[in-house]
Design a protein around this motif. Structure first.
Motif, PDB file in Angstrom:
ATOM      1  N   VAL A 113       0.830  -1.204   0.000  1.00  5.10           N
ATOM      2  CA  VAL A 113       0.000   0.000   0.000  1.00  5.10           C
ATOM      3  C   VAL A 113       0.866   1.256   0.000  1.00  5.10           C
ATOM      4  CG1 VAL A 113      -1.781   1.289   1.253  1.00  5.10           C
ATOM      5  CG2 VAL A 113      -1.842  -1.214   1.233  1.00  5.10           C
ATOM      6  N   ALA A 114       0.569   2.152  -0.947  1.00  4.29           N
ATOM      7  CA  ALA A 114       1.224   3.465  -1.007  1.00  4.29           C
ATOM      8  C   ALA A 114       0.185   4.518  -0.650  1.00  4.29           C
ATOM      9  CB  ALA A 114       1.774   3.724  -2.410  1.00  4.29           C
ATOM     10  N   ARG A 115       0.599   5.469   0.181  1.00  6.52           N
ATOM     11  CA  ARG A 115      -0.314   6.556   0.570  1.00  6.52           C
ATOM     12  C   ARG A 115       0.364   7.889   0.342  1.00  6.52           C
ATOM     13  NH1 ARG A 115      -1.535   2.592   4.319  1.00  6.52           N
ATOM     14  NH2 ARG A 115      -3.747   2.117   4.459  1.00  6.52           N
ATOM     15  N   PHE A 116      -0.425   8.851  -0.129  1.00 10.88           N
ATOM     16  CA  PHE A 116       0.074  10.214  -0.271  1.00 10.88           C
ATOM     17  C   PHE A 116      -1.093  11.176  -0.374  1.00 10.88           C
ATOM     18  CE2 PHE A 116       0.052   8.073  -4.309  1.00 10.88           C
ATOM     19  CZ  PHE A 116      -0.234   8.991  -5.302  1.00 10.88           C
ATOM     20  N   THR A 117      -0.798  12.422  -0.058  1.00 13.47           N
ATOM     21  CA  THR A 117      -1.800  13.471  -0.100  1.00 13.47           C
ATOM     22  C   THR A 117      -1.153  14.709  -0.702  1.00 13.47           C
ATOM     23  OG1 THR A 117      -3.367  14.775   1.191  1.00 13.47           O
ATOM     24  CG2 THR A 117      -1.336  14.125   2.301  1.00 13.47           C
ATOM     25  N   TYR A 118      -1.947  15.479  -1.474  1.00 20.37           N
ATOM     26  CA  TYR A 118      -1.385  16.642  -2.148  1.00 20.37           C
ATOM     27  C   TYR A 118      -2.476  17.636  -2.492  1.00 20.37           C
ATOM     28  CZ  TYR A 118      -2.910  13.789  -6.109  1.00 20.37           C
ATOM     29  OH  TYR A 118      -3.650  13.016  -6.967  1.00 20.37           O
ATOM     30  N   LEU A 119      -2.056  18.908  -2.584  1.00 20.14           N
ATOM     31  CA  LEU A 119      -2.940  19.993  -3.002  1.00 20.14           C
ATOM     32  C   LEU A 119      -2.834  20.172  -4.504  1.00 20.14           C
ATOM     33  CD1 LEU A 119      -2.167  22.647  -0.248  1.00 20.14           C
ATOM     34  CD2 LEU A 119      -4.338  21.458  -0.591  1.00 20.14           C
ATOM     35  N   VAL A 120      -3.983  20.415  -5.150  1.00 19.89           N
ATOM     36  CA  VAL A 120      -3.985  20.597  -6.596  1.00 19.89           C
ATOM     37  C   VAL A 120      -5.018  21.664  -6.957  1.00 19.89           C
ATOM     38  CG1 VAL A 120      -5.649  18.746  -7.040  1.00 19.89           C
ATOM     39  CG2 VAL A 120      -4.045  19.356  -8.808  1.00 19.89           C
ATOM     40  N   TYR A 121      -4.705  22.417  -7.998  1.00 21.99           N
ATOM     41  CA  TYR A 121      -5.663  23.376  -8.545  1.00 21.99           C
ATOM     42  C   TYR A 121      -6.491  22.673  -9.614  1.00 21.99           C
ATOM     43  CZ  TYR A 121      -3.176  27.240  -6.353  1.00 21.99           C
ATOM     44  OH  TYR A 121      -2.607  28.094  -5.442  1.00 21.99           O
ATOM     45  N   LEU A 122      -7.805  22.620  -9.429  1.00 23.96           N
ATOM     46  CA  LEU A 122      -8.660  22.042 -10.461  1.00 23.96           C
ATOM     47  C   LEU A 122      -8.748  22.966 -11.665  1.00 23.96           C
ATOM     48  CD1 LEU A 122     -11.541  20.450  -8.365  1.00 23.96           C
ATOM     49  CD2 LEU A 122      -9.485  19.367  -9.308  1.00 23.96           C
ATOM     50  N   ASP A 123      -8.608  24.262 -11.446  1.00 24.77           N
ATOM     51  CA  ASP A 123      -8.525  25.246 -12.525  1.00 24.77           C
ATOM     52  C   ASP A 123      -7.080  25.740 -12.537  1.00 24.77           C
ATOM     53  OD1 ASP A 123      -8.706  27.307 -14.339  1.00 24.77           O
ATOM     54  OD2 ASP A 123     -10.202  28.456 -13.223  1.00 24.77           O
ATOM     55  N   GLU A 124      -6.223  24.939 -13.163  1.00 22.48           N
ATOM     56  CA  GLU A 124      -4.780  25.201 -13.138  1.00 22.48           C
ATOM     57  C   GLU A 124      -4.410  26.534 -13.792  1.00 22.48           C
ATOM     58  OE1 GLU A 124      -0.643  23.166 -14.675  1.00 22.48           O
ATOM     59  OE2 GLU A 124      -2.543  22.205 -15.144  1.00 22.48           O
ATOM     60  N   ALA A 125      -5.049  26.869 -14.897  1.00 25.56           N
ATOM     61  CA  ALA A 125      -4.706  28.089 -15.641  1.00 25.56           C
ATOM     62  C   ALA A 125      -4.894  29.338 -14.789  1.00 25.56           C
ATOM     63  CB  ALA A 125      -5.539  28.186 -16.916  1.00 25.56           C
ATOM     64  N   ASN A 126      -5.947  29.380 -13.988  1.00 26.07           N
ATOM     65  CA  ASN A 126      -6.243  30.555 -13.163  1.00 26.07           C
ATOM     66  C   ASN A 126      -5.848  30.378 -11.702  1.00 26.07           C
ATOM     67  OD1 ASN A 126      -7.470  32.095 -15.285  1.00 26.07           O
ATOM     68  ND2 ASN A 126      -9.169  30.642 -15.184  1.00 26.07           N
ATOM     69  N   ARG A 127      -5.210  29.213 -11.379  1.00 26.48           N
ATOM     70  CA  ARG A 127      -4.777  28.919 -10.007  1.00 26.48           C
ATOM     71  C   ARG A 127      -5.932  29.072  -9.017  1.00 26.48           C
ATOM     72  NH1 ARG A 127       0.066  26.448 -10.097  1.00 26.48           N
ATOM     73  NH2 ARG A 127       0.923  27.410  -8.253  1.00 26.48           N
ATOM     74  N   ARG A 128      -7.088  28.472  -9.397  1.00 29.20           N
ATOM     75  CA  ARG A 128      -8.286  28.547  -8.554  1.00 29.20           C
ATOM     76  C   ARG A 128      -8.801  27.151  -8.241  1.00 29.20           C
ATOM     77  NH1 ARG A 128     -11.893  32.416 -11.977  1.00 29.20           N
ATOM     78  NH2 ARG A 128     -13.306  30.766 -11.411  1.00 29.20           N
ATOM     79  N   ASN A 129      -9.696  27.109  -7.282  1.00 28.92           N
ATOM     80  CA  ASN A 129     -10.350  25.885  -6.857  1.00 28.92           C
ATOM     81  C   ASN A 129      -9.332  24.842  -6.375  1.00 28.92           C
ATOM     82  OD1 ASN A 129     -12.474  24.280  -6.176  1.00 28.92           O
ATOM     83  ND2 ASN A 129     -12.960  23.655  -8.261  1.00 28.92           N
ATOM     84  N   LYS A 130      -8.650  25.186  -5.295  1.00 26.27           N
ATOM     85  CA  LYS A 130      -7.633  24.316  -4.718  1.00 26.27           C
ATOM     86  C   LYS A 130      -8.291  23.274  -3.823  1.00 26.27           C
ATOM     87  CE  LYS A 130      -4.657  26.282  -1.950  1.00 26.27           C
ATOM     88  NZ  LYS A 130      -3.478  26.969  -1.378  1.00 26.27           N
ATOM     89  N   VAL A 131      -7.954  21.993  -4.070  1.00 28.31           N
ATOM     90  CA  VAL A 131      -8.487  20.880  -3.289  1.00 28.31           C
ATOM     91  C   VAL A 131      -7.334  19.960  -2.890  1.00 28.31           C
ATOM     92  CG1 VAL A 131     -10.771  20.931  -4.390  1.00 28.31           C
ATOM     93  CG2 VAL A 131      -8.974  19.473  -5.347  1.00 28.31           C
ATOM     94  N   ARG A 132      -7.602  19.099  -1.920  1.00 27.54           N
ATOM     95  CA  ARG A 132      -6.593  18.138  -1.484  1.00 27.54           C
ATOM     96  C   ARG A 132      -7.043  16.722  -1.836  1.00 27.54           C
ATOM     97  NH1 ARG A 132      -2.176  17.882   1.397  1.00 27.54           N
ATOM     98  NH2 ARG A 132      -2.341  20.012   2.211  1.00 27.54           N
ATOM     99  N   PHE A 133      -6.163  15.992  -2.524  1.00 26.56           N
ATOM    100  CA  PHE A 133      -6.379  14.579  -2.822  1.00 26.56           C
ATOM    101  C   PHE A 133      -5.719  13.741  -1.737  1.00 26.56           C
ATOM    102  CE2 PHE A 133      -7.586  16.200  -6.854  1.00 26.56           C
ATOM    103  CZ  PHE A 133      -8.251  15.203  -7.537  1.00 26.56           C
TER     104      PHE A 133
END
Length: 168
Positions: A113-133
């Protein structure tokens, strides 16, 4: 006689480990993702958005870094490409970066099992809507890897994704 018995035990264990499938002994990103891998998956959000996708992955391992190119084709025909770079930092750990990920993620592996968590912009071009996977990848007995992830915003779950990877 005790030495012979010890020899037999060691020989038997070596034979057992020789026939145990690789996936039963553990999991490494470079061991699974080097070369070509295909995947299918789905994403669903609490807003009702649902998307299916297929991914073709090409992994290159240079002895320290796994570069993993992901070519996505979504059910509606749209395409996307992401490139992960995982630097091995220990026997069971990696530091991962991707163009739309904020900072880096630490990947830890425990057995299969590998585990990881990260923040990502769903609207990458405008650097908006940041969520954590929050990803959990499990190497299964059939040789596939199941990635189950949930997505949070402000600490609350907002989406789920499930991806099955198969080596080619």
């Amino acid at each position: 006689m005790p030495q012979f018995a010890a020899f037999l035990v060691v020989a038997a264990m070596n034979m057992i480990f020789a026939i145990v499938p690789a996936q039963a002994r553990g999991f490494s990103l470079e061991g699974f993702f080097t070369g070509r891998t295909d995947a299918t998956g789905s994403f669903r959000a609490i807003t009702g958005v649902q998307r299916t996708f297929a991914v073709t992955l090409h992994g290159k391992w240079d002895g320290r870094t796994l570069t993993l190119r992901e070519d996505f084709k979504f059910g509606d025909g749209t395409r996307d490409r992401k490139i992960w770079r995982f630097v091995k930092t220990g026997p069971d750990s990696y530091r991962g970066t991707r163009e739309d990920v904020v900072g880096a993620t630490l990947v830890t592996i425990d057995g299969n099992v590998a585990r990881f968590t990260y923040l990502v912009y769903l609207d990458e071009a405008n650097r908006r809507n940041k969520v954590r996977f929050h990803d959990t990848m499990t190497l299964r007995n059939d040789g596939t890897v199941l990635n189950s992830a949930y997505v949070t915003k402000f600490g609350l779950p907002v989406a789920w994704t499930r991806v099955v990877f198969r080596r080619r």
